[in-house]
Enzyme design. Structure first.
Site, PDB file in Angstrom:
ATOM      1  N   ASP A  67      -9.193  27.336  -3.301  1.00 24.82           N
ATOM      2  CA  ASP A  67      -8.131  26.693  -4.449  1.00 24.82           C
ATOM      3  C   ASP A  67      -8.882  26.924  -5.831  1.00 24.82           C
ATOM      4  O   ASP A  67     -10.223  27.199  -5.766  1.00 24.82           O
ATOM      5  CB  ASP A  67      -7.627  25.379  -4.439  1.00 24.82           C
ATOM      6  CG  ASP A  67      -8.824  24.420  -3.835  1.00 24.82           C
ATOM      7  OD1 ASP A  67      -9.992  24.706  -3.985  1.00 24.82           O
ATOM      8  OD2 ASP A  67      -8.257  23.360  -3.355  1.00 24.82           O
ATOM      9  N   ASN A 136      -5.844  11.540   0.235  1.00 18.81           N
ATOM     10  CA  ASN A 136      -4.351  11.357   0.607  1.00 18.81           C
ATOM     11  C   ASN A 136      -3.920  12.340   1.674  1.00 18.81           C
ATOM     12  O   ASN A 136      -2.954  12.503   1.859  1.00 18.81           O
ATOM     13  CB  ASN A 136      -3.440  11.879  -0.834  1.00 18.81           C
ATOM     14  CG  ASN A 136      -3.493  13.251  -1.125  1.00 18.81           C
ATOM     15  OD1 ASN A 136      -4.540  14.107  -0.845  1.00 18.81           O
ATOM     16  ND2 ASN A 136      -3.197  13.564  -2.345  1.00 18.81           N
ATOM     17  N   HIS A 138      -4.783  15.663   1.697  1.00 18.69           N
ATOM     18  CA  HIS A 138      -4.553  17.226   1.309  1.00 18.69           C
ATOM     19  C   HIS A 138      -5.573  18.024   2.030  1.00 18.69           C
ATOM     20  O   HIS A 138      -6.753  17.743   2.325  1.00 18.69           O
ATOM     21  CB  HIS A 138      -4.367  17.221  -0.087  1.00 18.69           C
ATOM     22  CG  HIS A 138      -5.601  16.907  -1.057  1.00 18.69           C
ATOM     23  ND1 HIS A 138      -5.608  16.825  -2.177  1.00 18.69           N
ATOM     24  CD2 HIS A 138      -6.685  17.315  -0.755  1.00 18.69           C
ATOM     25  CE1 HIS A 138      -6.919  16.831  -2.655  1.00 18.69           C
ATOM     26  NE2 HIS A 138      -7.740  16.993  -1.792  1.00 18.69           N
ATOM     27  N   GLU A 143      -0.774  19.152  -1.506  1.00 15.42           N
ATOM     28  CA  GLU A 143      -0.551  17.789  -1.571  1.00 15.42           C
ATOM     29  C   GLU A 143       0.463  17.210  -0.679  1.00 15.42           C
ATOM     30  O   GLU A 143       1.274  17.988  -0.158  1.00 15.42           O
ATOM     31  CB  GLU A 143      -0.376  17.256  -3.221  1.00 15.42           C
ATOM     32  CG  GLU A 143      -1.426  17.774  -4.066  1.00 15.42           C
ATOM     33  CD  GLU A 143      -2.551  16.729  -4.220  1.00 15.42           C
ATOM     34  OE1 GLU A 143      -2.885  16.479  -3.131  1.00 15.42           O
ATOM     35  OE2 GLU A 143      -2.984  16.679  -5.255  1.00 15.42           O
TER      36      GLU A 143
END
Ligand code: PGA
Length: 242
Positions: A67, A136, A138, A143
Site C-alpha cells: 500500500d 482493527n 486490516h 479496512e
C-alpha cells in the site's frame, strides 16, 4: 496455519528474517510482497545484517508493496516508498527498478490501481507476501467492510487506523485520509503468506482473526481459507491462541 510463538519482538524478527532468507535461497528470483508499519522493522534490520554477513542475496528479487498513502510522493518522508528505502532497500543489493509501490501521486486513481494489478499479474503473482495486522484487523489497508475487495483499490482510512498511524507524524492532521491498497484477492493469491504480529494490543484481534468467523468485518480472517499461512508473533500477541 502454522503459528510460531516467539518470546519477544527480537526473536520474532529473527525467525521472520530467516523464513524470508530461506525463501530467497530456494528461489533467488522470488517476488516478495512487502509491508510497512512498526512490526516488520526488526525483520528488515535482521535481513540487512544477514546481507552484510553475506548470508542473503537480493539481487534477483522483485518486490511489490501492499500500500501507499494517497497524496504523498515517494520523496515525502512519510511515504511508504521512503519507509522502504530507509528501512530496507537502501541497505541491500536490490535493483530498485524492480521494487514496486503504488504511486500516491497518480492523478487517475482507477488507472493506477489497474496498472498495479497488471504489474502483479505480469510477475506471475507473489511468491511470499509479508503482512502485519491492524488493530482493527486490516491487512494492507483493507479496512473492515461489508465485502472483501478483490483488486487494488483506493480506500478511505478509518479513524482507528489514522489514530494508530499518527505516531509516525508530527500532527494527526498530517496523516493522509486515503490510500491505495492491494486488494484481498491479490493478497490471497500469494503462494505463501507470512503474517507478523507483536504486542499485547494485538492479542485479541489475532485470536479473532484465526479462530472467529471469516468475515470482511475482520479482513485478516480471510487468511483462515488460505492453504499456506505462517504466523510469527511474540508471546505478548499470541498468548490468547493457546
Ligand atoms: P503496525 O501496523 O505494524 O505498525 O502495528 C500493522 C498494520 O497496520 O498492518
Amino acid at each position: 496455519m502454522r503459528i510460531f510463538k516467539e518470546k519477544d519482538y527480537d526473536a520474532m524478527s529473527r525467525r521472520a528474517a530467516s523464513f524470508i532468507a530461506a525463501q530467497l535461497m530456494l528461489n533467488p528470483r522470488s517476488v516478495l510482497g512487502l509491508a510497512t508499519g512498526g512490526t516488520p522493522v526488526g525483520t528488515y534490520k535482521t535481513l540487512i545484517s544477514m546481507y552484510q554477513d553475506g548470508d542473503v542475496d537480493f539481487s534477483g528479487i522483485t518486490t511489490v508493496n501492499l500500500d501507499e498513502y494517497r497524496g504523498l510522493s515517494g520523496n515525502d518522508v512519510q511515504s511508504y516508498r521512503h519507509f522502504m528505502d530507509e528501512q530496507l532497500f537502501d541497505h541491500i543489493n536490490i535493483d530498485k527498478a524492480r521494487t514496486f509501490i503504488p504511486d500516491g501521486m497518480a492523478t487517475d486513481a482507477e488507472a493506477e490501481c489497474a496498472a498495479y494489478d497488471a504489474r502483479i499479474d505480469a510477475l506471475s503473482g507473489i511468491d511470499l507476501q509479508l503482512l502485519g495486522i491492524g488493530g482493527n484487523g486490516h491487512i494492507g489497508f483493507n479496512e473492515p467492510a461489508d465485502s472483501f475487495a478483490a483488486a487494488t483499490h483506493r480506500v478511505t482510512l478509518t479513524r482507528s487506523t489514522i489514530d494508530a498511524n499518527a505516531r509516525f507524524f508530527e500532527d494527526i492532521a498530517d496523516v493522509p485520509t486515503e490510500a491505495y491498497t492491494m486488494g484481498i484477492g491479490s493478497i490471497f493469491r500469494a503462494r505463501k503468506i507470512l503474517l507478523l504480529v507483536s504486542g499485547d494490543s494485538k492479542a485479541q484481534i489475532i485470536r479473532d482473526a484465526c479462530t472467529g468467523p471469516v468475515t470482511p468485518a475482520l479482513p485478516a480472517s480471510i487468511l483462515q481459507l488460505h492453504g499456506d499461512v505462517t504466523i510469527i508473533g511474540d508471546e505478548a500477541s499470541l498468548h490468547l491462541l493457546g
